[in-house]
Design an enzyme around this catalytic site. Structure first.
Site, PDB file in Angstrom:
ATOM      1  N   ARG A  89      32.250  36.643  31.393  1.00  0.00           N
ATOM      2  CA  ARG A  89      33.503  36.523  32.403  1.00  0.00           C
ATOM      3  C   ARG A  89      33.016  35.041  32.363  1.00  0.00           C
ATOM      4  NH1 ARG A  89      36.398  39.167  37.145  1.00  0.00           N
ATOM      5  NH2 ARG A  89      37.421  40.607  35.725  1.00  0.00           N
ATOM      6  N   HIS A  97      42.334  38.997  28.953  1.00  0.00           N
ATOM      7  CA  HIS A  97      42.054  39.461  29.998  1.00  0.00           C
ATOM      8  C   HIS A  97      42.273  40.961  28.976  1.00  0.00           C
ATOM      9  CE1 HIS A  97      39.456  41.841  32.983  1.00  0.00           C
ATOM     10  NE2 HIS A  97      40.478  41.453  33.876  1.00  0.00           N
ATOM     11  N   GLN A 138      41.446  44.659  30.595  1.00  0.00           N
ATOM     12  CA  GLN A 138      42.629  45.086  31.331  1.00  0.00           C
ATOM     13  C   GLN A 138      43.442  45.506  30.855  1.00  0.00           C
ATOM     14  OE1 GLN A 138      41.952  45.138  34.947  1.00  0.00           O
ATOM     15  NE2 GLN A 138      43.271  46.094  34.749  1.00  0.00           N
ATOM     16  N   ASP A 177      50.194  40.000  39.093  1.00  0.00           N
ATOM     17  CA  ASP A 177      48.860  40.212  39.262  1.00  0.00           C
ATOM     18  C   ASP A 177      49.128  39.068  40.236  1.00  0.00           C
ATOM     19  OD1 ASP A 177      46.367  39.202  39.154  1.00  0.00           O
ATOM     20  OD2 ASP A 177      46.482  37.752  37.355  1.00  0.00           O
ATOM     21  N   CYS A 219      46.529  44.596  38.183  1.00  0.00           N
ATOM     22  CA  CYS A 219      45.251  44.319  37.944  1.00  0.00           C
ATOM     23  C   CYS A 219      44.679  44.388  38.731  1.00  0.00           C
ATOM     24  CB  CYS A 219      44.815  43.336  36.777  1.00  0.00           C
ATOM     25  SG  CYS A 219      45.524  41.464  37.987  1.00  0.00           S
ATOM     26  N   ARG A 223      39.817  51.355  33.462  1.00  0.00           N
ATOM     27  CA  ARG A 223      38.595  50.321  32.982  1.00  0.00           C
ATOM     28  C   ARG A 223      37.348  51.017  32.420  1.00  0.00           C
ATOM     29  NH1 ARG A 223      39.211  44.996  35.083  1.00  0.00           N
ATOM     30  NH2 ARG A 223      38.118  44.267  33.370  1.00  0.00           N
TER      31      ARG A 223
HETATM   32  N1   CP Z   1      40.906  43.484  37.216  1.00  0.00           N
HETATM   33  C1   CP Z   1      39.379  42.797  37.099  1.00  0.00           C
HETATM   34  O1   CP Z   1      39.558  42.597  36.146  1.00  0.00           O
HETATM   35  O2   CP Z   1      38.682  42.573  38.567  1.00  0.00           O
HETATM   36  P1   CP Z   1      37.096  41.840  38.960  1.00  0.00           P
HETATM   37  O3   CP Z   1      37.924  40.584  39.205  1.00  0.00           O
HETATM   38  O4   CP Z   1      37.314  42.599  40.057  1.00  0.00           O
HETATM   39  O5   CP Z   1      36.386  42.671  37.795  1.00  0.00           O
HETATM   40  N1  NVA Z   2      44.566  36.191  36.908  1.00  0.00           N
HETATM   41  C1  NVA Z   2      43.447  36.623  37.275  1.00  0.00           C
HETATM   42  C2  NVA Z   2      43.064  37.623  37.089  1.00  0.00           C
HETATM   43  C3  NVA Z   2      41.637  38.917  37.941  1.00  0.00           C
HETATM   44  C4  NVA Z   2      41.072  39.927  37.544  1.00  0.00           C
HETATM   45  C5  NVA Z   2      42.704  35.570  37.360  1.00  0.00           C
HETATM   46  O1  NVA Z   2      41.766  35.215  36.499  1.00  0.00           O
HETATM   47  O2  NVA Z   2      41.499  35.175  38.721  1.00  0.00           O
END
Ligand code: CP
Ligand code: NVA
Length: 310
Positions: free
Chosen positions: A108, A135, A138, A230, A270, A298
């Site tokens: 990530r 993502h 997700q 989101d 998400c 997930r």
């Molecule tokens: N939805 C998601 O990816 O959550 P986190 O940021 O908690 O991993």
């Molecule tokens: N769009 C958000 C998603 C978090 C899971 C971000 O990138 O912070």
């Protein structure tokens, strides 16, 4: 027919065929059934997943770690703060070194190019756990949840209201690959990346999916089977907070706008949610909300991805 995904990276849903995505969903249904009936399914005994994080996470970190444990393997949390990456070791060298120790890498981070670089130099599968662009884990779990709730994804109308961000991009790919009608409704300046829209529309040709852009939230939600939103301020965009809140406020999902969707519409997010911003408490905690089933999925979908690729 079963397809083999051994050794494949999971960086974007765009890289997978319709059949391969079906294979992931079939496997996810199987691992979920095994989990619910308490039967062990441990195809990853002796395997280790390295998990690099340069951004915070609750769901991604915990669901991947639990997934590896329950599949018989082991997961290593690697904070970028503690890796030599922070002191200038290259992504390519990190990829080559990690490949000598682990059987898969989940990452990530901010730059999507860094994930492509990691995948290029790693000898083991690389899984995208979120970049500024995409993502995919997700969106795979989101559509898996839609299929559970609606029986199919084909022809299902999903209205996404808000920032045309990483989650919106991956939802367009997931919808395109599964025959959905995806409407991404954003204010000017917050539309999804045009290149992602183009690629999703290219994918849509094979399934009859429709990928639509809109700017009127009420029109977008009208008749929707799935309403999605989101956060307005994604990780890394904290400095733009005030202008984003101002531009995106008309795109909030509240009880009033949700009435325009089908009576049996589901609400997805998400998570994490910023209650009172992109979504109200009433919607998050209301009868349409499936956000915690979605979060649970997930785990099952990622188990499928791990079991198939590692
Ligand atoms: N939805 C998601 O990816 O959550 P986190 O940021 O908690 O991993
Ligand atoms: N769009 C958000 C998603 C978090 C899971 C971000 O990138 O912070």
């Amino acid at each position: 027919m079963a397809v083999t995904l051994k050794g494949r990276d999971f960086v974007s849903l765009h890289d997978f065929t319709v059949e391969e995505i079906e294979q992931i969903f079939d496997t996810a249904r199987f691992v979920k059934m095994m989990d619910k009936t308490g039967q062990p399914f441990q195809p990853l005994k002796g395997k280790t997943l390295g998990m690099i994080f340069t951004k915070p996470s609750t769901r991604t970190r915990i669901s991947f770690e639990v997934a590896m444990f329950e599949l018989g393997g082991h997961a290593l949390f690697l904070s970028s703060q503690d890796l030599q990456l922070r002191r200038g070791e290259t992504v390519a060298d990190t990829a080559r070194v990690l490949s000598r120790y682990v059987d898969g890498i989940m990452i990530r981070t901010f730059s999507h190019d860094d994930v492509l670089e990691l995948a290029k130099y790693a000898a083991v599968p690389v899984i995208n756990g979120l970049t500024d662009l995409l993502h995919p884990c997700q969106a795979a779990a989101d559509v898996f949840t839609i299929i559970e709730k609606k029986g199919t994804a084909r022809g299902v109308k999903l209205a996404y209201l808000g920032d045309g961000n990483n989650v919106a991009h991956s939802l367009m790919f997931a919808g395109a690959k599964t025959g959905m009608h995806v409407v991404v409704c954003s204010p000017p300046g917050y539309e999804p990346n045009p290149e992602i829209v183009r690629l999703a529309r290219e994918d849509a040709r094979a399934t009859g999916a429709v990928i639509e852009l809109a700017s009127d939230p009420r029109e977008a939600v009208r008749g929707a089977d799935v309403v999605y939103t989101d956060v307005w301020v994604s990780m890394g965009q904290e400095a733009e907070r005030d202008e984003r809140v101002k531009a995106l406020t008309p795109y909030q999902i509240n009880e009033d706008i949700l009435k325009l969707a089908k009576p049996d519409a589901i609400f997805e997010h998400c998570l994490p949610a910023h209650r009172g911003e992109e979504v109200t408490d009433g919607v998050m905690d209301g009868v349409h909300s499936v956000v915690f089933d979605e979060a649970e999925n997930r785990l099952h979908v990622q188990k499928a991805i791990l079991a198939l690729t590692l």
